[in-house]
Design an enzyme around this catalytic site. Structure first.
Site, short mmCIF file in Angstrom:
data_model
loop_
_atom_site.label_atom_id
_atom_site.label_comp_id
_atom_site.label_asym_id
_atom_site.label_seq_id
_atom_site.Cartn_x
_atom_site.Cartn_y
_atom_site.Cartn_z
N CYS A 1 48.81 65.36 80.75
CA CYS A 1 49.68 65.81 81.85
C CYS A 1 51.05 66.23 81.32
CB CYS A 1 49.84 64.67 82.86
SG CYS A 1 50.86 65.13 84.26
N CYS B 1 53.72 56.30 82.48
CA CYS B 1 52.34 56.77 82.59
C CYS B 1 51.65 57.07 81.26
CB CYS B 1 52.29 58.02 83.47
SG CYS B 1 50.58 58.53 83.78
N CYS C 1 38.71 56.88 95.83
CA CYS C 1 39.95 57.61 95.52
C CYS C 1 39.82 58.29 94.16
CB CYS C 1 41.12 56.63 95.44
SG CYS C 1 41.26 55.54 96.85
N CYS D 1 49.02 58.29 101.91
CA CYS D 1 49.02 57.06 101.11
C CYS D 1 50.20 57.19 100.16
CB CYS D 1 47.71 56.94 100.35
SG CYS D 1 47.71 55.58 99.16
N1 SAM Z 1 49.27 63.01 88.57
C1 SAM Z 1 49.36 62.70 89.94
C2 SAM Z 1 50.75 62.28 90.36
O1 SAM Z 1 51.45 61.65 89.57
O2 SAM Z 1 51.15 62.57 91.47
C3 SAM Z 1 48.35 61.65 90.38
C4 SAM Z 1 47.99 60.50 89.47
S1 SAM Z 1 49.29 59.35 89.09
C5 SAM Z 1 48.61 58.45 87.77
C6 SAM Z 1 49.31 58.26 90.49
C7 SAM Z 1 50.27 57.11 90.52
O3 SAM Z 1 49.82 56.07 89.66
C8 SAM Z 1 51.69 57.34 90.07
O4 SAM Z 1 52.48 57.97 91.02
C9 SAM Z 1 52.17 55.91 89.83
O5 SAM Z 1 52.73 55.38 91.01
C10 SAM Z 1 50.89 55.18 89.46
N2 SAM Z 1 50.91 54.75 88.05
C11 SAM Z 1 50.71 55.52 86.97
N3 SAM Z 1 50.83 54.81 85.83
C12 SAM Z 1 51.12 53.54 86.19
C13 SAM Z 1 51.38 52.35 85.47
N4 SAM Z 1 51.39 52.31 84.14
N5 SAM Z 1 51.63 51.22 86.17
C14 SAM Z 1 51.65 51.25 87.52
N6 SAM Z 1 51.41 52.34 88.24
C15 SAM Z 1 51.16 53.49 87.61
FE1 SF4 Z 2 51.20 63.07 85.15
FE2 SF4 Z 2 51.03 60.45 85.02
FE3 SF4 Z 2 53.18 61.56 86.08
FE4 SF4 Z 2 50.82 61.71 87.39
S1 SF4 Z 2 52.00 59.85 86.96
S2 SF4 Z 2 52.30 63.36 87.08
S3 SF4 Z 2 49.42 61.83 85.64
S4 SF4 Z 2 52.53 61.75 83.94
#
Ligand code: SAM
Ligand code: SF4
Ligand code: DTB
Length: 331
Positions: A67, A74, A111, A202
């Protein structure tokens, strides 16, 4: 001699709707003695839900890693060395197999998450096919694909999408310390597009990003003061992944997670509050407290997107000990 009387103050024009929650009220709620907060949250929970039922949602990462965004928590950001392999979008056969397995294990919502900044129209079309297929199994559907345009949200609605997950993650004040590649306002615009398309929202956040208690109050105010509060509010505890900038962040105290859940329950009484990432760290007693505080949804299945989650049999055992039943589906 004339008495000089102060003129009465002119009331402000009634244009904007008053926010449902002020920062001061949310902060006071969060900071009160834990037993007072839990007592109040549990009462609100019982007034709105069956206190012994929890909704089960299963997650599938349909497009992993690579990404372009810099979300510092992330593991899927291409900017950090986390050892995660990036994959192409999954095909409908494999997604159906995973959804069938989730349904047979007792989940009522499926999901699907994709590591995109924002999907291209072609990708939305592909996801729309996945949504229709999963919906056809009798499951509720949810996707999280990044920023969405109104036309894309409409397309997903016609495919049978029930929920779109798009988190605000943290307070507007702390946000810039966590993500720089998209703004808070970008997120609000996506939420508006989703709402306008008639898809349920959500939207939640993460505890443990180095934010203060005021930041947590501010995030909850943002959520509760949306034009319509979200139907589903995931409260994640940061999963610290090696290679991400937040890998060495001090772990947040478990009671801060419980407080956040309790305050979310009070501030958004009709929402499903989801005890999301970080359940493993909470343990059985912490999770029991979270359910008492008003959490009534979980991610169910041994994997979140890229990190582990408690296996189904552990959740079933804990539910049996607590007398909690899995909620029946609505489709
Ligand atoms: N890429 C898209 C976005 O960010 O909108 C969708 C997937 S993203 C992984 C979805 C959510 O997962 C993020 O907004 C964040 O709140 C949560 N998330 C991601 N990594 C995480 C982590 N290490 N610990 C807790 N929550 C996490
Ligand atoms: Fe990309 Fe992770 Fe951010 Fe979602 S949460 S936009 S997957 S970097
Ligand atoms: C949400 O609020 N939490 C889920 C879901 N929405 C997509 C994601 C949690 C991700 C945890 C880290 C990982 O497994 O990569």
């Amino acid at each position: 001699m004339l008495d000089l009387v102060e003129p009465a103050p002119v009331p402000p024009p009634v244009t904007a709707t008053a926010p449902r929650w002020t920062l001061a009220a949310a902060y006071a709620l969060l900071q009160q003695p834990l037993n007072d907060l839990l007592y109040q949250a549990h009462q609100v929970h019982r007034q709105n839900f069956n206190a012994n039922e929890v909704q089960l949602s299963t997650l599938l990462n349909i497009k992993s890693g690579g990404c372009p965004e810099d979300c510092s928590y992330c593991p899927q950001s291409a900017r950090y060395e986390t050892g995660l392999e990036s994959t192409a979008l999954m095909n409908v056969v494999d997604v159906m197999a995973a959804a069938t397995k989730a349904k047979n294990a007792g989940a009522t919502r499926f999901c699907m998450g994709a590591a995109w900044r924002s999907p291209k129209d072609r990708e939305v079309e592909q996801v729309a096919q996945l949504v229709s297929a999963v919906k056809g199994l009798g499951l509720e559907t949810c996707v999280t694909l990044g920023m969405l345009k109104p036309k894309q949200a409409n397309r997903l609605k016609t495919a049978g999408l029930d929920y779109y997950n798009h988190n605000l993650d943290t307070s507007p004040e702390h946000y810039g310390k966590v993500i720089t590649t998209r703004t808070y306002n970008d997120r609000l615009e996506t939420l508006e597009a989703v709402r306008e398309a008639g898809v349920k929202v959500c939207c939640g956040g993460i505890v443990g990003l180095g934010e203060s208690p005021q930041d947590r109050a501010s995030l909850l105010c943002q959520l509760a003061n949306l034009p319509e509060p979200p139907e589903s509010v995931p409260i994640n505890q940061l999963v610290r992944v090696e290679g991400t900038p937040l890998a060495d962040e001090a772990p947040v105290d478990c009671f801060e997670v419980i407080r956040t859940i309790a305050a979310a329950r009070i501030m958004m009484p009709k929402a499903f509050v989801r005890l999301s990432a970080g359940r493993r760290e909470l343990g059985d007693a912490g999770q029991a407290l979270a359910y008492f505080a008003g959490a009534n949804s979980i991610f169910y299945g041994e994997q979140l997107l890229t990190t582990p989650n408690p296996p189904e049999n552990e959740d079933r055992l804990l539910f049996a000990k607590l007398g909690i039943r899995a909620m029946a589906g609505t489709t």
